[in-house]
Design an enzyme around this catalytic site. Structure first.
Site, PDB file in Angstrom:
ATOM      1  N   CYS A 111      17.134  65.181  40.327  1.00  0.00           N
ATOM      2  CA  CYS A 111      17.801  66.483  40.126  1.00  0.00           C
ATOM      3  C   CYS A 111      17.143  67.234  38.893  1.00  0.00           C
ATOM      4  O   CYS A 111      17.246  68.372  38.806  1.00  0.00           O
ATOM      5  CB  CYS A 111      19.205  66.232  39.774  1.00  0.00           C
ATOM      6  SG  CYS A 111      20.119  65.561  41.173  1.00  0.00           S
ATOM      7  N   HIS A 256      21.594  71.764  35.410  1.00  0.00           N
ATOM      8  CA  HIS A 256      21.839  71.399  36.858  1.00  0.00           C
ATOM      9  C   HIS A 256      23.169  71.243  37.070  1.00  0.00           C
ATOM     10  O   HIS A 256      24.032  71.247  36.121  1.00  0.00           O
ATOM     11  CB  HIS A 256      21.261  69.926  36.599  1.00  0.00           C
ATOM     12  CG  HIS A 256      21.481  68.948  38.026  1.00  0.00           C
ATOM     13  ND1 HIS A 256      21.265  69.677  39.021  1.00  0.00           N
ATOM     14  CD2 HIS A 256      22.331  67.752  37.848  1.00  0.00           C
ATOM     15  CE1 HIS A 256      21.614  68.672  39.937  1.00  0.00           C
ATOM     16  NE2 HIS A 256      22.216  67.616  39.560  1.00  0.00           N
ATOM     17  N   ASN A 286      26.205  70.136  44.706  1.00  0.00           N
ATOM     18  CA  ASN A 286      24.777  69.487  43.969  1.00  0.00           C
ATOM     19  C   ASN A 286      23.855  69.210  45.074  1.00  0.00           C
ATOM     20  O   ASN A 286      23.716  68.698  45.909  1.00  0.00           O
ATOM     21  CB  ASN A 286      25.030  68.095  43.444  1.00  0.00           C
ATOM     22  CG  ASN A 286      23.836  67.374  42.675  1.00  0.00           C
ATOM     23  OD1 ASN A 286      22.980  67.950  42.809  1.00  0.00           O
ATOM     24  ND2 ASN A 286      24.339  66.311  42.105  1.00  0.00           N
TER      25      ASN A 286
END
Ligand code: UT7
Length: 329
Positions: A111, A256, A286
């Site tokens: 990520c 993020h 996500n």
């Protein structure tokens, strides 16, 4: 020397899955997912592959920059969910959009991938060897989700975002780090080799890893949560120190998007106004490395990035990786 983002584009699949949809397949509720994560919906791929999503985002970024494919010197792709083990997704996306001559490579920093890629792009641009880098973050988390595991399946979505990066004279600083002792806190395992000359059994050192299903994401959610709430603010602080600016001077932070509670903890620790943080987790969930550039593309399209703005991008992910970049827009 710094960087400039001269084009950005995003692509998310049409299919939207709501929390209520998940409540029909696992023991969960809209209330649990919303309060524990901030996620309401996520877009998921249905019949399209990561390289196809990435190609669409890349073409939109090129159009935004008013640039031809021939002008791209390097294609960096960030992904943990490529369509093939080889070739790289970068080569596949470059081929799809008609790039014939560029350095193409994938970066797997989970990520935090976009932050890592931007820093690598900057260093190549500094070298003077090339002028234009296309960064594509293309992720298809649905590829490795166990839809019977309620603790992971509700969290992730699919999508892609791309940016075109050139060098500039403006402010730039980065803090790029990894904490490999957490390597197996989030992982997706491939099958062990099987070959005709095999005489021994392949053994993982860790029994839990040995027993884990192939190809399905495994996550120690609480451990990652604790790591992220420390790592994110620390990375922002270190990048600000390197940039020689105070935290107050940062105009915008794109973090993020793993869990809105992680972002809110970072806001409190950094003592910054919440309005400075861009949050879109409610719609997309996500999408691993695509979260941060997708935010950039949305803000650019909305005209919310102003020349001279000091922008901070901060991510963390499997590895464990983390990092922040601060640059002047
Ligand atoms: O992108 C980087 C990778 N990922 C992350 O950064 C994720 C970081 N971690 C997190 O965001 C959070 O730890 C989660 C969202 C994954 C979990 O939230 P939590 O508040 O830490 O919950 P928990 O794991 O402590 O579980 C609390 C309870 C458990 O039930 P019991 O044992 O208390 O009865 C879980 O089984 O919540 C249960 N639970 C659920 N309940 C309803 C876990 N998932 C669900 C669910 N619906 N989807």
């Amino acid at each position: 020397m710094g960087i400039q983002i001269i084009g950005a584009g995003m692509y998310v699949p049409e299919t939207i899955v709501s929390n209520e949809d998940f409540a029909k397949i696992v023991d969960t509720s809209d209330e649990w997912i919303t309060t524990r994560t901030g996620i309401k919906t996520r877009h998921i791929a249905d019949g399209e592959l990561a390289y196809q999503m990435g190609a669409k985002a890349a073409l939109r970024a090129l159009e935004d920059a008013n640039m031809a494919v021939e002008q791209v010197d390097m294609v960096l792709v960030t992904t943990v969910t490529a369509d093939c083990l080889t070739p790289s997704l970068a080569c596949m996306i470059a081929n799809e959009i008609g790039i014939e001559d560029a350095i193409c490579m994938d970066i797997n920093a989970a990520c935090a991938g976009y932050v890592f890629a931007l820093d690598i792009a900057k260093k190549y641009l500094d070298s003077g060897d090339l002028q234009t880098v296309l960064i594509v973050s293309a992720e298809m988390l649905t590829r490795m989700i166990d839809y019977t595991d309620r603790s992971t399946c509700v969290l992730f979505g699919d999508g892609a975002a791309a940016t075109i990066v050139k060098k500039s004279d403006s402010l730039y600083a980065s803090c790029i780090k990894s904490s490999p002792k957490g390597a197996m806190k989030i992982y997706t395992k491939l099958p062990e080799p099987k070959h005709p000359f095999q005489t021994k059994t392949y053994r993982w050192n860790d029994e839990d890893v040995a027993k884990a299903p192939i190809g399905m994401i495994q996550m120690a959610g609480n451990d990652v949560y604790k790591f992220a709430t420390t790592a994110m603010p620390q990375a922002v602080e270190l990048a600000a120190q390197k940039a020689n600016i105070s935290l107050d001077e940062i105009d915008l932070i794109i973090p993020h998007q793993a869990n809105v509670r992680i972002i809110n903890t970072a806001i409190k620790k950094l003592k910054l106004p919440p309005e400075k943080f861009y949050i879109n987790i409610e719609e997309f969930g996500n999408i691993s490395s695509a979260c941060i550039p997708l935010g950039l593309a949305q803000l650019k399209a909305a005209g919310r990035l102003k020349q001279g703005d000091k922008i901070c991008l901060v991510g963390f992910g499997a590895g464990l990786t983390y990092g922040a970049v601060i640059f002047e827009y």
